[in-house]
Design a protein around this motif. Structure first.
Motif, PDB file in Angstrom:
ATOM      1  N   THR A 210       0.827  -1.206   0.000  1.00  0.00           N
ATOM      2  CA  THR A 210       0.000   0.000   0.000  1.00  0.00           C
ATOM      3  C   THR A 210       0.862   1.257   0.000  1.00  0.00           C
ATOM      4  O   THR A 210       0.636   2.193  -0.781  1.00  0.00           O
ATOM      5  N   ARG A 211       1.864   1.278   0.854  1.00  0.00           N
ATOM      6  CA  ARG A 211       2.743   2.438   0.953  1.00  0.00           C
ATOM      7  C   ARG A 211       3.487   2.695  -0.361  1.00  0.00           C
ATOM      8  O   ARG A 211       3.543   3.826  -0.855  1.00  0.00           O
TER       9      ARG A 211
ATOM     10  N   GLN B  97       1.189   3.877  -3.308  1.00  0.00           N
ATOM     11  CA  GLN B  97       0.788   5.272  -3.125  1.00  0.00           C
ATOM     12  C   GLN B  97       1.945   6.221  -3.399  1.00  0.00           C
ATOM     13  O   GLN B  97       1.759   7.300  -3.983  1.00  0.00           O
ATOM     14  N   THR B  98       3.158   5.834  -2.989  1.00  0.00           N
ATOM     15  CA  THR B  98       4.340   6.662  -3.241  1.00  0.00           C
ATOM     16  C   THR B  98       4.579   6.823  -4.740  1.00  0.00           C
ATOM     17  O   THR B  98       4.877   7.925  -5.230  1.00  0.00           O
TER      18      THR B  98
ATOM     19  N   LYS C 148       2.332   6.455  -7.175  1.00  0.00           N
ATOM     20  CA  LYS C 148       1.247   7.258  -7.748  1.00  0.00           C
ATOM     21  C   LYS C 148       1.490   8.741  -7.489  1.00  0.00           C
ATOM     22  O   LYS C 148       1.280   9.586  -8.366  1.00  0.00           O
ATOM     23  N   ALA C 149       1.958   9.038  -6.267  1.00  0.00           N
ATOM     24  CA  ALA C 149       2.229  10.436  -5.925  1.00  0.00           C
ATOM     25  C   ALA C 149       3.375  11.015  -6.738  1.00  0.00           C
ATOM     26  O   ALA C 149       3.468  12.244  -6.916  1.00  0.00           O
TER      27      ALA C 149
END
Length: 617
Positions: free
Chosen positions: A176-177, A180-181, A183-184
């Motif tokens: 998950t982390r 998300q990183t 994608k950011a």
């Protein structure tokens, strides 16, 4: 856009001299080259467990000459031209320093997001910037985010190398982390290299096979699975809401799992649409391509030839003798010589070197499981070592993984539950149905332990107590008449159970394995133990008989699939401790035997051995 993937190659770089048809990375390389030549937009990944598994890999960890300063597996992967590679648990089998040296030689980024060391040459993720052509021939630059994960139990499985130097993180939380990183960081697509199998849907602590919860909840665009040596998708399997073999998706995420030993190449095809705001996956297809249909890559074989020549003398070195053949054809039948040899070697080592480490009057039991036994690996996926001199190459076949010996303190109830987990790997017998497969294909062969030192029966008319994830699914009592020294085992009776670091670290999800207390033992891997015992010579009559048998179930039968090499073994008079009817050859190339669960074999069957080959009467 095409995503091509290998996983669990385990050093299978070229076909062997004795079997030119056996799959290898050189076959996969030809297939990859052909696809690249006909498709403009390709990415190629490997999902881990590439650095260990074949004798050449073991030799690399010991060789000191100039040639082996460059690792042949890394050179082969550089030749293939991978875009990124994830770490598997077996990359750590030779230690962190050895792994770091290999990574330095790689022309591709090496990734793992949930294992961290003070000194490491891998990184958690990478963004690959690649130019692709759209359907109009225009060039479009895409930012491809890639991250990799492995089971956090790797520290327990590789305790001798990692206990003091590494830290692991929860596989789901890390996924998950990292997603998300990426994608950011404006990744157009996020691809997860998950060295983990499909497993259960419900998220749980320290999941070994976590693909389903990650596919369901983590924002990724494609998923490459591995570790469990299974294949996905399989068009023969019916789709469910979460697992769609027809479309090749898990919860809608395009997914492949390409087996092991480079027998399959995973292919995910994505139809993409990109505008100023985002890149969107419009459609996808996933499939597995058999590499056996491809020719072995001549350039790669030429590159690796000096390594194989250098290694040949090492592989031929004698390490001991045994006067009966050892094989895994009778895996999960009573009378499997491979597990008998392993369990015998473990007990002999303790008797000679470590018996005084245990309290007096506590029985010492020895557990062993198969390592290669057909199944999804196909009809050639077996161990076979002939009687006579055992060479280094044979030793590696018998023990392909360098797990260490572990001694657990368990009680009689824990012993029973351990055996119930093993017995759950069978289907339930049903007299009203035609003979069904004996083995539940959800359970890998290495998830079946035989425990020597007690005796017991397995009653397959009872329902299974556990599923493959170790979750209790019923109250069936398949383990019956469990005895030590001819007396019933009591729930509070103490035992020492010899097993390996993989099992004690949670591998196979056996109840009580990770919570039982450990006895202090000399740090030694199971292959070295086997080598020590074989060095003084082993006679077939020394090996123990099967400690278990199937309970009688008149008029009930089941089918068991065994590799064709078993015919020669049976003709020589070496058979399992159960009757087998004469086989047919099925469409997958297996011999298919009928097992009848009566007290005595029927006329017209391949009955019990003509001589007591592996067994002590």
């Amino acid at each position: 856009m095409k995503i091509l993937a290998t996983s669990d190659v385990h050093g299978a770089l070229t076909p062997t001299e004795n079997d030119e048809t056996r799959s290898s990375l050189s076959h996969a390389a030809t297939l990859i080259d052909d696809i690249r030549a006909s498709h403009r937009n390709c990415l190629v990944f490997d999902n881990g467990d590439f650095l260990q598994g074949k004798p050449l890999c073991d030799y690399c960890s010991e060789a000191q000459n100039e040639l082996f300063q460059h690792h042949p597996v890394i050179r082969a992967m550089n030749h293939v031209g991978y875009d990124a590679v994830g770490l598997g648990n077996h990359e750590f089998d030779y230690g962190i320093d050895f792994l770091n040296t290999g990574i330095k030689q790689a022309n591709f980024p090496v990734l793992s997001a949930n294992i961290q060391c003070d000194r490491q040459n891998w990184r958690p993720s990478v963004i690959l910037e690649r130019d692709f052509e759209d359907e109009d021939g225009e060039t479009i630059c895409l930012k491809i985010g890639v991250f990799s994960l492995l089971p956090e139990q790797v520290i327990a499985w590789n305790n001798r190398h990692l206990a003091q130097d590494a830290q692991t993180f929860d596989i789901f939380e890390a996924a998950t982390r990292e997603a998300q990183t990426l994608k950011a960081a404006d990744a157009d697509l996020v691809i997860c290299l998950l060295h983990s199998g499909i497993g259960a849907q419900q998220l749980s602590e320290k999941m070994e096979n976590a693909a389903l919860p990650i596919a369901e909840c983590v924002p990724i665009d494609a998923l490459i699975c591995g570790h469990s040596h299974r294949q996905f998708p399989l068009k023969s399997q019916k789709p469910t809401l979460s697992i769609n073999h027809h479309n090749g998706t898990l919860f809608g995420v395009p997914t492949v799992q390409p087996g092991c030993d480079a027998a399959w190449l995973g292919e995910i095809t994505l139809e993409l649409e990109k505008d100023a705001m985002r890149t969107q996956v419009l459609a996808s297809t996933s499939r597995l391509l058999s590499t056996r249909e491809a020719k072995s890559n001549k350039a790669l074989r030429s590159l690796l030839e000096p390594y194989h020549k250098e290694c040949a003398s090492y592989l031929a070195e004698p390490v001991g003798r045994i006067n009966v053949p050892i094989h895994s054809y009778f895996s999960r039948l009573p009378g499997d010589p491979a597990v008998a040899l392993t369990a015998f070697a473990q007990r002999e080592f303790i008797r000679i070197h470590a018996n005084d480490l245990f309290p007096e009057n506590i029985p010492v039991l020895s557990a062993a499981s198969p390592t290669k036994a057909g199944g999804w690996g196909g009809p050639n996926n077996y161990i076979q070592v002939n009687a006579g001199t055992i060479a280094q190459e044979d030793l590696t076949k018998l023990h392909p993984f360098q797990n260490t010996l572990v001694a657990l303190h368990i009680n009689g109830q824990s012993l029973r539950e351990w055996l119930e987990m093993s017995a759950s790997s069978y289907n339930r017998l049903n007299a009203e149905k035609p003979p069904q497969p004996l083995r539940d294909p959800a359970f890998p062969c290495y998830g079946f332990d035989t425990i020597f030192g007690v005796t017991y029966e397995i009653n397959l008319t009872q329902p299974a107590r556990y599923d493959v994830s170790g979750k209790k699914v019923g109250n069936g009592e398949r383990i019956q008449d469990l005895r030590w020294n001819s007396k019933p085992v009591h729930p509070d009776q103490s035992f020492v159970l010899l097993t390996n670091s993989y099992r004690a670290g949670g591998g196979g999800n056996f109840p009580g394995a990770t919570t039982s207390n450990h006895f202090d033992l000399p740090l030694i891997d199971c292959r070295s133990i086997l080598s020590m015992v074989l060095a003084r010579g082993v006679r077939g009559e020394e090996l123990p008989t099967s400690p278990w048998k199937f309970s009688d179930a008149p008029n009930m039968s089941a089918c068991v699939q065994i590799g064709s090499g078993a015919l020669d073994i049976l003709k020589e008079g070496y058979g399992p401790e159960i009757g087998l009817n004469y086989p047919i050859v099925n469409s997958d190339g297996f011999l298919e035997f009928l097992v009848e669960f009566d007290a005595s074999p029927k006329a017209g069957s391949i009955a019990f051995p003509k001589r007591s080959a592996y067994i002590r009467n």
